[in-house]
Design an enzyme around this catalytic site. Structure first.
Site, PDB file in Angstrom:
ATOM      1  N   GLU A  47      34.678  48.067  36.833  1.00 46.27           N
ATOM      2  CA  GLU A  47      35.573  48.106  37.991  1.00 46.27           C
ATOM      3  C   GLU A  47      36.768  49.017  37.696  1.00 46.27           C
ATOM      4  OE1 GLU A  47      38.171  44.791  40.560  1.00 46.27           O
ATOM      5  OE2 GLU A  47      37.416  44.304  38.562  1.00 46.27           O
ATOM      6  N   LYS A 119      35.147  45.830  47.584  1.00 47.15           N
ATOM      7  CA  LYS A 119      35.402  44.458  47.136  1.00 47.15           C
ATOM      8  C   LYS A 119      35.843  43.593  48.311  1.00 47.15           C
ATOM      9  CE  LYS A 119      37.819  42.095  43.326  1.00 47.15           C
ATOM     10  NZ  LYS A 119      38.703  42.338  42.153  1.00 47.15           N
ATOM     11  N   CYS A 152      33.852  42.073  40.503  1.00 46.65           N
ATOM     12  CA  CYS A 152      34.686  41.061  39.864  1.00 46.65           C
ATOM     13  C   CYS A 152      34.785  39.767  40.668  1.00 46.65           C
ATOM     14  CB  CYS A 152      36.061  41.645  39.569  1.00 46.65           C
ATOM     15  SG  CYS A 152      36.883  40.811  38.171  1.00 46.65           S
TER      16      CYS A 152
END
Length: 596
Positions: A47, A119, A152
């Site tokens: 990331e 995300k 994540c």
């Protein structure tokens, strides 16, 4: 569609340096080049690997953002074309139409950009500069197979990986800046385990603006086995990926996607914790949650026999031991009253003498007890649980998600079971129910503080860690741990509740027990949980759900359910789609899983 052949996948572990984007990109290109030369056809990088992560504001990150496609993706596309490879790159993206910034990851193939994931579930850092992702959770068809991406915090919510698995993902590429625990992180393992698919984990390591990242990049197989990993430092970890294993969708040897019950998951599209839970659960005066208080929970694991009288005698002995330790709730294994051999031949009515004798044990000891039994009701049998306590029998529950063995004799249940006890709200699950992450989530949304889960599960839901060189601050553990990963610890933590697992223990049949009582926050150390049992034994855990009188808001994580407040149900519709399980089932498993 023909299943693609096996291939090599690689995860890149890397420590980027803020304000040195060109150096970061050159280093990532070199690592990807090495991985590709060594035969990797799918290469996953961390990331925000091109820039670093801990940005103060939109203004600070502005010089680092790029469009997709753009200059950075062009450089990795040239490498992908040269090696006939696929590469996932984490980077800050700007949408030229809106000027919004996103924490993004892009999948690049030999012909260029295939797709982008933005995300969706922000960590505490993203709101300083990034908008929440608006592209959903896509699965990309490639020559290697079906590839999906999560970033994540996305993976902290089981729903994101589930949506992708239901859409056929063979591999979930998880790019992360994970922190605050040893890695490979238990949640990474759980997502591979419960979805029967690969997770390629590319995590960063190192220290950035006081934040210590965990490293531990790895390749996780569909059964939850970490087949290759690295601890600290820049590096490459690689392993074989076989899409055929993902497409079998087996969890502990069970085709769990075939027994999903989307018709019973509709609650997942709501979020009861968006509002103050104290207000929500007493709205209209309907079924308010108990005030909450202290209690001692107990779990026992043992091997029931085929003789109900002997089982009752053992339960009586265990109940006495639990009371001696102050227990208010005791959870016993699945089929602990009747035994698990030929259950239909030993089935009893819930209104019959066996359950009445069990209830008498609970009443005499002023103890709530949950136990499993084979239930008969007319021409049908059920794998059931009964809850009895000081005032008698409170109710029962019929297992909803049946194992392959269950389906030879039992009919699936149709209703969840929730009970209000003096210390809190209790939900019931039975064994394979808890392998389906939807089941515990439904009970959490209903406000359960505790889930009692009698079980009869084989080995394969725990894993060890050898220890890490990452210099985490105390009290984060760094040493070896034989139960670093426990699937039901994750299940408790992701739902901010206590989960009391009582698994049948019979070493001769590879039934390991590994029961325990797990707490509501997996990132709180030392962990608030009982020991994990490895033989016939009893364990306890003291809990306290007492509300601080001065606050109008919930004052325990169990009652606040912090993670549930961050759910984004508008992304999860596929989970309640009653046709989703059929899109991915092999032709020989398309029949309705529910017995007639």
């Amino acid at each position: 569609m023909t299943t693609p052949p096996a291939f090599t996948a690689a995860a890149i572990q890397f420590e980027p340096t803020m304000f040195r984007k060109e150096e970061n990109i050159c280093r990532l290109l070199a690592l990807c080049e090495t991985a590709a030369r060594d035969g990797a056809k799918l290469i996953v990088t961390p990331e925000m690997g091109t820039t670093g992560y801990c940005w103060f504001s939109r203004a600070e990150v502005a010089p680092e953002v790029e469009t997709i496609p753009g200059p950075t993706t062009d450089r990795f596309a040239a490498l992908a074309a040269r090696h006939d490879a696929h590469i996932v790159i984490g980077m800050p993206e700007v949408d030229p139409a809106t000027g919004l910034y996103y924490n993004s990851a892009v999948l690049i193939g030999p012909a260029g950009v295939i797709g982008t994931h933005r995300k969706t579930h922000p960590y505490i850092a993203e709101p300083k500069w990034a908008a929440s992702g608006d592209l959903g959770h896509q699965v990309f068809e490639t020559a290697l197979g079906r590839i999906a991406i999560l970033i994540c915090m996305d993976l902290h919510f089981f729903e994101t990986a589930r949506v992708e698995a239901l859409d056929g993902a063979d591999v979930i590429c998880h790019v992360s800046n994970w922190l605050a625990e040893r890695a490979p992180a238990p949640y990474w393992i759980n997502r591979a385990f419960e979805n029967g698919c690969y997770v390629i984990e590319a995590n960063r390591w190192g220290l950035e603006r006081t934040v210590q990242f965990s490293g531990g990049s790895c390749v996780i197989a569909p059964g939850g086995e970490v087949v290759a990993q690295i601890d600290a430092g820049d590096g490459i970890v690689a392993a074989q990926v076989d899409p055929a294993l993902s497409r079998s969708r087996l969890v502990l040897g069970e085709p769990v996607f075939d027994t999903r019950r989307p018709d019973l998951y509709k609650t997942l599209m709501t979020n009861s914790f968006t509002w103050n839970a104290r207000d929500f659960f007493q709205l209209y005066g309907h079924q308010p949650i108990p005030a909450g208080g202290p209690a001692t929970l107990a779990v026992a694991q043992f091997t029931p026999t085929d003789d109900p009288a002997r089982n009752l005698a053992e339960i009586e002995r265990i109940a006495d031991a639990a009371v001696a330790q102050g227990a208010k709730l005791l959870v016993l294994p699945e089929l602990s009253l009747t035994g698990d051999r030929d259950p239909a031949a030993r089935a009893h009515s819930v209104d019959g003498p066996l359950v009445a004798a069990f209830t008498a044990i609970a009443m005499r000891r002023r103890l709530h007890i949950v136990a499993g039994f084979a239930e008969t009701d007319g021409a049908r049998c059920f794998n059931s649980l009964v809850l009895s306590g000081p005032e008698g029998r409170l109710g029962s529950y019929r297992k909803i998600h049946l194992s392959t063995t269950d389906r030879t004799w039992a009919t699936a249940g149709q209703d969840w079971a929730v009970f209000d006890l003096p210390f809190g709200r209790l939900g019931l699950l039975c064994g394979h129910d808890a392998l389906q992450p939807e089941a515990a989530r439904v009970l959490a949304i209903e406000g359960c503080d505790v889930i009692a889960c009698p079980a009869n599960l084989p080995r394969g839901f725990t894993g060890a860690h050898a220890g890490t060189a990452i210099p985490h601050n105390a009290p984060i553990p760094r040493g070896a741990d034989p139960f670093h990963w426990h699937a039901f610890r994750c299940r408790a933590g992701e739902n901010n509740l206590y989960l009391a697992l009582a698994n049948l223990c019979d070493p001769g049949r590879d039934l390991p027990g590994e029961s325990g009582i797990f707490g509501p926050d997996t990132f709180s150390f030392p962990r608030h949980e009982s020991p994990v049992l490895t033989g016939p034994d009893l364990c306890t855990l003291d809990i306290d759900l007492t509300q601080l009188a001065a606050s109008p808001y919930p004052t325990t994580v169990v009652r606040r359910k912090d993670l549930l407040t961050m759910r984004l149900p508008h992304h999860y519709t596929a989970i309640v789609d009653e046709t989703a399980r059929r899109r991915n089932a092999p032709a020989d498993r398309l029949a309705d899983p529910q017995p007639s």
